[in-house]
Design an enzyme around this catalytic site. Structure first.
Site, short mmCIF file in Angstrom:
data_model
loop_
_atom_site.label_atom_id
_atom_site.label_comp_id
_atom_site.label_asym_id
_atom_site.label_seq_id
_atom_site.Cartn_x
_atom_site.Cartn_y
_atom_site.Cartn_z
N LYS A 1 -2.51 -2.70 7.49
CA LYS A 1 -3.69 -3.45 7.12
C LYS A 1 -4.48 -3.83 8.37
CE LYS A 1 -5.11 -7.46 4.47
NZ LYS A 1 -5.04 -8.75 5.18
N CYS B 1 2.69 -15.26 21.88
CA CYS B 1 1.55 -14.92 21.02
C CYS B 1 1.72 -15.61 19.70
CB CYS B 1 1.42 -13.41 20.80
SG CYS B 1 0.18 -13.00 19.54
N HIS C 1 0.85 -1.20 0.00
CA HIS C 1 0.00 0.00 0.00
C HIS C 1 0.88 1.24 0.00
CE1 HIS C 1 1.01 0.28 4.24
NE2 HIS C 1 0.52 -0.93 4.47
N LYS D 1 0.18 4.62 12.21
CA LYS D 1 0.94 4.10 11.08
C LYS D 1 0.00 3.31 10.18
CE LYS D 1 4.68 0.97 9.92
NZ LYS D 1 4.55 -0.48 9.78
N CYS E 1 1.86 -13.14 16.65
CA CYS E 1 3.14 -12.42 16.52
C CYS E 1 4.30 -13.37 16.26
CB CYS E 1 3.48 -11.64 17.78
SG CYS E 1 2.33 -10.35 18.19
N HIS F 1 -2.45 -7.87 19.34
CA HIS F 1 -3.57 -8.66 18.84
C HIS F 1 -4.73 -8.77 19.81
CE1 HIS F 1 -0.23 -10.03 16.23
NE2 HIS F 1 -1.17 -9.85 15.33
N CYS G 1 -1.70 -10.20 24.37
CA CYS G 1 -0.82 -9.58 23.38
C CYS G 1 -1.29 -8.15 23.15
CB CYS G 1 -0.88 -10.35 22.07
SG CYS G 1 -0.05 -9.46 20.74
N HIS H 1 4.20 1.16 1.93
CA HIS H 1 5.32 0.47 1.25
C HIS H 1 5.87 1.33 0.13
CE1 HIS H 1 2.74 -2.87 2.80
NE2 HIS H 1 3.89 -3.44 3.08
ZN LIG Z 1 0.37 -10.78 18.99
#
Ligand SMILES: [Zn+2]
Length: 505
Positions: free
Chosen positions: A303, A126, A18, A300, A129, A150, A147, A21
């Site tokens: 997605k 996690c 996107h 930032k 991760c 997440h 986490c 990047h």
């Molecule tokens: Zn995580």
């Protein structure tokens, strides 16, 4: 010929690239193109980071093998880079066989030197991760560890693993960060060195049991493990230049390597990467160029946050890859996050590209054809104008050499502004022979175009071929270097965008 080696991070291809990047990759491309123009033998590397659990899972979800999935995604990334005129020299994939060989070779080398050892690990993990969290890193919800990324419970895990003795490198890292001018801007080096001093260093795991993560490069001497993705990924910078297979090539490029990264991977690219290189008996990189985030609504672009701007949206809005490259580079910032705002980019596009540079090219092209049938012969520049242009060129070169693309961009547009002002004052349309005025204006356009060429390669080409000159090496620039301009076209390079205010995104 002097070499110049520039890299982007390798990207995780779990989704198409996107604007975030594009921001990093265009910047690296601009630096690479500038160095090529200056006569360097450039090697520009980008690519994809294809191993690991996240990719394995993303492929599974689509009913594909990881290899099928990453093959497809490599093509997706390449097609976006083509659309943005990213002229990389090599697209690395961490599943390439030369890369896998290099990673195993490096792993074995470090192991033999005693910097990798096997030990038990127990901790909170996690799965998303693929990482362990230590106290202070995770959040607690109703007394249970979660986490922070997440928002899911961490799992207690215990396993044998291989460790890299990162803790052995503290003094070395502090010395490199404090005494060598590698990390740019410098504030990031200080950030890492103070973190190092406050928190110290712990050894880090470099392997994963194969029953949990099968999609990876096997540990060369223990087939029950694969090499952890971070180790695999960082080594792309050396495998791509034939580490362990062609020493001469490796040394030639490594001696002038410039990594471009976002600040989110600063720690990995300083503490971990410099230590790993030291363990491999390789010097740290020449420069690590760090930029801040491209944000959307303060976060930032990512997605998982759901705030991305797609490359399609940008191309649709600004029509040409050049304009997209320009507006993104115009807000590029190393130290401060840049908030993405279409209204602001629209106004940059209109005022700088359409009204200033584009307008100048159009006006001068039309006048040269009308007044002089397109043939504009050399006349001396007024010393005052020449001085001014020479000053602009010097500050442009200074900006580019310090990777300050924004300042370089502003300087190029300033030159075009000088051109418009000169036209307004000298009024070549009122003269029967405006050769001097038009030669001067074309010289101004040639300089502005040369400066813009790394950022807008196609536009620079169109301008140069319409007005009859060639884009030159800016470091050996020759004022009054064109004996005769042969103007054949007066292109409208940028159609103006409607200035109706757009809703916030
Ligand atoms: Zn995580």
């Amino acid at each position: 010929m002097k070499t110049f080696y520039v890299t982007t991070p390798i990207y995780y291809p779990n989704a198409p690239p996107h604007a975030g990047h594009a921001y990093t990759t265009i910047f690296a491309d601009v630096i690479a193109r500038y160095k090529r123009l200056c006569g360097f033998k450039v090697f520009f590397l980008t690519g994809n980071d294809e191993h690991g659990l996240k990719i394995q899972r993303a492929a599974e979800k689509l009913g594909k093998t990881p290899k099928e999935f990453t093959d497809e995604m490599a093509e997706v990334f390449k097609s976006y880079w083509r659309r943005l005129d990213i002229e990389y020299d090599h697209f690395i994939r961490t599943t390439d066989s030369y890369h896998e060989r290099a990673v195993q070779r490096a792993f074995e080398y470090i192991y033999r030197k005693g910097f990798i050892y096997k030990a038990k690990y127990a901790g909170l993990y996690c799965v998303e991760c693929e990482k362990y969290y230590s106290p202070g890193e995770y959040v607690e919800i109703e007394g249970k560890p979660y986490c922070p990324l997440h928002n899911r419970p961490l799992e207690y895990m215990e396993e044998d693993t291989y460790y890299f003795r990162l803790s052995d490198f503290k003094d070395y890292l502090l010395d490199v960060l404090k005494n060598r001018d590698i990390v740019y801007p410098r504030s990031y080096a200080l950030e890492v060195s103070s973190k190092l001093e406050v928190e110290g260093l712990r050894d880090i795991s470099v392997a994963r049991p194969i029953e949990r993560v099968s999609w990876g490069i096997p540990v060369p001497f223990d087939n029950k493990y694969v090499i952890y993705v971070w180790f695999d990924a960082l080594l792309n910078y050396i495998s791509a230049i034939s580490y362990g297979e062609d020493d001469e090539r490796f040394k030639e490029y490594w001696s002038n390597v410039h990594h471009v990264i976002g600040k989110d991977i600063l720690w990995f690219h300083t503490a971990v990467w410099f230590a790993l290189l030291k363990a491999l008996d390789i010097d740290p990189p020449r420069k690590l160029i760090v930029h801040a985030f491209l944000t959307q609504r303060g976060a930032k672009m990512s997605k998982s946050v759901g705030n991305i701007v797609t490359i399609e949206e940008l191309l649709e809005r600004y029509k040409t890859p050049d304009a997209v490259r320009y507006v993104l580079m115009r807000i590029f910032n190393m130290e401060k996050d840049s908030e993405f705002d279409f209204n602001m980019l629209d106004s940059i596009y209109n005022s700088e590209l359409a009204d200033t540079y584009g307008n100048l090219v159009r006006r001068v092209g039309v006048l040269a054809i009308k007044k002089l049938s397109g043939k504009v012969y050399r006349r001396s520049l007024d010393p005052k104008i020449r001085d001014e242009l020479e000053g602009k060129l010097a500050s442009y070169i200074d900006a580019m050499e310090s990777f300050d693309v924004v300042r370089a961009t502003i300087t190029a547009i300033d030159v075009a502004r000088i051109g418009n002002q000169y036209l307004n004052e000298s009024k070549p349309w009122e003269k029967s022979d405006p050769s001097k005025e038009l030669y001067t204006s074309l010289e101004i356009i040639r300089l502005s175009t040369t400066m813009l060429a790394p950022i807008m390669p196609r536009i620079a080409k169109t301008t140069a071929s319409s007005l009859g000159f060639e884009v030159e090496n800016p470091s050996k620039y020759d004022f009054e270097g064109v004996e005769r301009y042969n103007v054949t076209d007066a292109p409208i390079l940028f159609a103006k965008l409607s200035t109706k205010p757009r809703g916030g995104r």
